[in-house]
Every structure is written in C-alpha cells, then in structure tokens.
Scaffold this active site. Structure first.
Site, PDB file in Angstrom:
ATOM      1  N   LYS A 194       2.889   5.890  -2.723  1.00  0.00           N
ATOM      2  CA  LYS A 194       4.004   6.788  -3.018  1.00  0.00           C
ATOM      3  C   LYS A 194       4.273   6.865  -4.524  1.00  0.00           C
ATOM      4  O   LYS A 194       4.639   7.922  -5.050  1.00  0.00           O
ATOM      5  CB  LYS A 194       5.253   6.353  -2.253  1.00  0.00           C
TER       6      LYS A 194
ATOM      7  N   ALA B 240       0.834  -1.205   0.000  1.00  0.00           N
ATOM      8  CA  ALA B 240       0.000   0.000   0.000  1.00  0.00           C
ATOM      9  C   ALA B 240       0.868   1.255   0.000  1.00  0.00           C
ATOM     10  O   ALA B 240       0.622   2.199  -0.760  1.00  0.00           O
ATOM     11  CB  ALA B 240      -0.918  -0.003   1.224  1.00  0.00           C
ATOM     12  N   TYR B 241       1.900   1.245   0.837  1.00  0.00           N
ATOM     13  CA  TYR B 241       2.823   2.385   0.909  1.00  0.00           C
ATOM     14  C   TYR B 241       3.502   2.598  -0.449  1.00  0.00           C
ATOM     15  O   TYR B 241       3.569   3.728  -0.948  1.00  0.00           O
ATOM     16  CB  TYR B 241       3.858   2.110   2.000  1.00  0.00           C
ATOM     17  N   SER B 242       4.012   1.519  -1.046  1.00  0.00           N
ATOM     18  CA  SER B 242       4.691   1.621  -2.349  1.00  0.00           C
ATOM     19  C   SER B 242       3.742   2.156  -3.408  1.00  0.00           C
ATOM     20  O   SER B 242       4.110   3.024  -4.208  1.00  0.00           O
ATOM     21  CB  SER B 242       5.232   0.255  -2.772  1.00  0.00           C
ATOM     22  N   ALA B 243       2.528   1.621  -3.426  1.00  0.00           N
ATOM     23  CA  ALA B 243       1.552   2.053  -4.440  1.00  0.00           C
ATOM     24  C   ALA B 243       1.153   3.505  -4.223  1.00  0.00           C
ATOM     25  O   ALA B 243       1.064   4.285  -5.180  1.00  0.00           O
ATOM     26  CB  ALA B 243       0.317   1.153  -4.389  1.00  0.00           C
TER      27      ALA B 243
END
Lengths: 251, 253
Positions: B164, B159-162
């Site tokens: 960002k 979720a964080y990667s997506a």
C-alpha cells in the site's frame, strides 16, 4: 457538468468571505442551498459582496477582525441572531506579508502575519466550536497553504503560520473526533486573487514553476473541494490535510 | 445527500464485486455513470452484476473476468469494456488482498510476493493498461485504493503495508507524469472498513486497528463511495498525485 452538493438548511461562516477564495466558497455554498455569513475586515468589499452574491435572507455580513476575539464573538452573536445556528466554519481570512528573506523580515511584520493567519484561525475555532459541539454536528475547513507544508522561500511568516494551521487542524480534529464535528484543512497552491497584489512578479513566477499542471488554481476549484468537505458526506475524515496544488505537493 | 454528476462517464472498478468496490460501483451508478466491474471471482461478480442490474441499472453495469496480476487479462477486460461502452473515463484500482497477520520474520516469502503482486503490481498494471486510452481522450480520473497501513506500517501486516505504501508512491509518480494531460490520479488511504478483507485477519488484529481510530468506529463502505465519487468527478480538477485521508482521525500526515 457540476456536482450538486447538498448543504440545504446548513448555515456556514466564511472568514475573509468578501473576495477571492472566500467569495468563491460563498457562491458555491449559496448554490448548494446553504445560508452564509461573510465575516470580513474590509467594509467596502463586504458590501460589494453582499450586493453581487444576491443571497437575500440567506446571506448576512459581519465586519470582523479575525485577530480580535471580541470582534469574532460579536460577529458570531450577529450570525446566530440571523440564522439561529451555525453548522459550518471556513477559516479562510489571511494575509501574505512582504516577500523578504527571514533575516530581512521585520519582527513586527512577522508577528502581524502570525496573528492574522494562525491566531485568527485559532480564535475562529475557539469561538465557534463550543456551539458546534453542543449541536453534535459541525464541519470546519481551515484554509492553509502548500507553503505550510514545504516552506516557500521569502515567505517565512506566511509559511510558518500556514504550517501552524495544519498542526492546529490535526490537534483540533482529534479533540473533536467523537463529537460529530469534523475539522480538516486544505493546502492550495496559489490562486490568482487580490492577494497576488501583495507579491512580487518574481515570487509569482517562482510559485507557477513549482506546479506540474502549469497553471494556477481557479478559486471555483477550491470552492468545489471546500463544499464537499463541508457536506454531511465528509463523515470519516478529520484532522486531515487536503491537497489542491495541481500536483505540486509530495506528501 | 450530494448529487455527484457522473452522467455520460464510464468507470472501471477493479474488485467491484464486493466490499469497498461494490459500494463505489453502487454510488457511481446512482451518480449516472456506467460501470465495468473487473473481478477475479466470476460467481460473485455475476451475482453482483445481476443484483445491480435488477436495481434499475440493466444496461449500465457489466462484469469482466479479470486477474489484475495479468496484463493480458486486463487488456482483455479493457477490450470488452470498450466494446460495450466505447470509452473509459474513470479507473478505480481497488482490488486487493490482506494476506496473513504474522510478523515480518515469520512471513512466508511466497505470501509476501503474492500480496505485493496483487496489491501493488496489480494497480500498476491497471494504470498501465488504461492510461494511454485516457490520455488520448484528454480526460481521466484515476483513484487508487491504498490504505493508512501504507502510511504508518501496521505491525503483522508487512506485505500489505509495503504494497500500500508502494501504491502511494506510484500514485505520486503517475500523477506528475499526467499533470498536463487532463488525467488526474489520486489515492485514498482508508482505515479499516468492516469488509471481508478484515474477516481474513484475527480478532486481536481487528481490535488493534479499532483502537487506533479517534472516532472509535470502523469506516462504512458507503463513506468511501461518497469520497471516491467526488474524486472521480469533474470538480476534482486541480488535485493530482495526492493522498486523500479517510481514517476517522487516525492519520497524522
């Protein structure tokens, strides 16, 4: 309003420093407290720059050909004799070559552009880096181009050489990651410098049409970025590619 | 140390009460700017504002209770900021959360939506609320705090990667939309700083992230403050829609 970048007591080399982007970087460096060595292959431009920059004993000039390692080694020796050390290297010297399609481009011109724009950057790094590593401090800024990211039509040698500079910067940045020496590059869109004289009007119009800000970059804007990248405060960014394209670059 | 000139400038820093946001706020104040911290942690924010005001910035820093996932809340914070300082020149969309460290197929959908809502939609809302004011003034500097995770995609942080990565895409889109307005919009992609957001993750995840950084150390928040201050200055004038690396050599593009 202008930032006061702190380059006090730093000594910087600027290849192709006699005019255009390199000259603007030299002006900003001197205003930031640095000592500057201009390395350039154009003796007349070099002496004009020496006069107009009024750097006093904070400025030395060296006639140098970036495509010749002996020439660069000699310029480095002269610089060290003048300043005692070097902290900053800006590999800026470059040529564009003719504006022709790849299949019309002469192999001789292609090799010449690569030799100056790519191998010249390699030689500058190769000669200066051991000194920076020994001192445990250094800031290298290579002047690449947005052409190296995107590939400009009718500029195959320039685009390929500048792409090569980006690759070299990433490689060297990682090699130096734990040495205190940082190596980054910038990818400007075209600035209206003397290099424009080598280009056709059609090519210049093409380049402007690609810039969302609708204007060419001022060399002082590039110098502002290079000055920050040359400062102590750029400390955790290496092997990176800094955009200055007025919104053109997409990655 | 460089003297970045932000005299006369008014800045908004979301998530400014701690970590990266606080470091940016401190550097802005040292550079002559006035700062409105927008944060959802009222207690922490009041503490930070009190400490910074005590450091000689009494009239230069305010706190606004704000939830970046609520457009209405952000409009209220902007009104409060304009009432106090009269304008906004700089917007730092920094507030974010890390979320849990589990694989994509184990990630609760509710958590995924929450991280995307804060880390991506929150940045969109910050821009949406402040940009018209900047266009009207003909001047602005926006810096969105993305992450190297948005370029590379960290395993066990989907979720964080997506989110960002989404911030990077949004920055490029908005940068072009604003290209002729005097407002520039860039983002930064830091590697991990040792802030509380990292404390939310496992020790294993922390070591994994350190192993990817050629410089072999974590980022200091003061280093981000230095970069963001430059990107927020007038000298950053021909770079927009760009992604600025600060990863200790990790990022490859």
């Amino acid at each position: 309003m202008s930032n006061q970048i702190d380059l006090t007591d730093r000594a910087g080399i600027i290849t192709g420093g006699a005019r255009g982007i390199g000259y603007a970087v030299a002006e900003r460096y001197i205003a930031s407290g640095a000592r500057v060595a201009l390395w350039d292959s154009d003796a007349a431009a070099l002496s004009a720059a020496q006069e107009s920059l009024r750097g006093g004993d904070r400025l030395v000039t060296c006639l140098a050909d970036v495509s010749s390692q002996p020439s660069i080694e000699a310029a480095f020796a002269t610089t060290l004799a003048g300043f005692g050390k070097v902290d900053i290297l800006v590999n800026n010297a470059g040529i564009t070559g003719p504006n022709l399609k790849t299949w019309e481009y002469s192999a001789e011109d292609f090799r010449k552009v690569i030799d100056v724009d790519l191998t010249g950057v390699f030689i500058g790094c190769k000669v200066v880096v051991p000194h920076l590593v020994a001192n445990g401090y250094g800031r290298i800024v290579n002047v690449a181009s947005v052409a190296g990211k995107e590939g400009n039509p009718n500029a195959p040698a320039y685009s390929a050489a500048k792409a090569g500079v980006i690759g070299l910067t990433k490689s060297l940045g990682k090699e130096l990651a734990k040495t205190g020496v940082l190596c980054n590059c910038i990818t400007p869109a075209a600035a209206k410098t003397d290099i424009f004289r080598q280009m056709t009007d059609e090519h210049i119009g093409f380049m402007l049409s690609k810039i969302p800000m609708g204007r060419f970059v001022e060399v002082a804007e590039i110098a502002a970025l290079v000055a920050w990248l040359s400062s102590d405060e750029c400390s955790f960014t290496t092997g990176a590619v800094f955009d200055i394209t007025g919104g053109r670059s997409t990655y | 140390m460089n003297k970045i000139d932000l005299h006369g400038r008014i800045a908004v820093v979301t998530g400014g009460a701690r970590g990266i946001g606080r470091a940016i706020t401190e550097r802005f104040l040292e550079s002559g700017a006035k700062v409105a911290i927008w944060d959802s942690d009222a207690a922490r924010m009041q503490g930070t504002v009190g400490e910074l005001a005590g450091d000689g910035h009494r009239d230069a820093v305010i706190g606004c209770n704000a939830d970046i996932t609520s457009e209405m809340s952000l409009r209220g914070a902007l009104d409060t900021t304009l009432a106090k300082f009269g304008k906004v020149d700089i917007l730092i969309n920094n507030a974010g959360i890390g979320g849990p460290n589990v694989t994509t197929w184990e990630y609760p959908t509710e958590e995924f939506r929450r991280v995307v809502e804060v880390d991506l939609v929150g940045v969109f809302l910050g821009c949406k609320v402040v940009v018209p004011h900047m266009i009207a003034n003909g001047y602005g500097r926006i810096v969105n705090v993305a992450s190297v995770a948005g370029k590379e995609g960290n395993p066990n942080a989907p979720a964080y990667s997506a989110a960002k990565a989404g911030v990077i895409g949004l920055t490029k889109s908005l940068g072009k939309e604003l290209a002729k307005t005097g407002v520039v919009c860039n983002c930064i992609t830091p590697a991990v700083a040792l802030t509380e957001i990292l404390a939310q993750g496992s020790e294993e995840h922390k070591q994994y992230m350190l192993s990817k950084i050629p410089m072999g150390r974590f980022l200091e928040v003061g280093e981000i403050g230095a970069l963001v201050a430059w990107l927020s200055s007038e000298d950053c004038s021909f770079t927009t829609g760009a992604v600025i690396d600060i990863t200790g050599g990790r990022a490859t593009y």
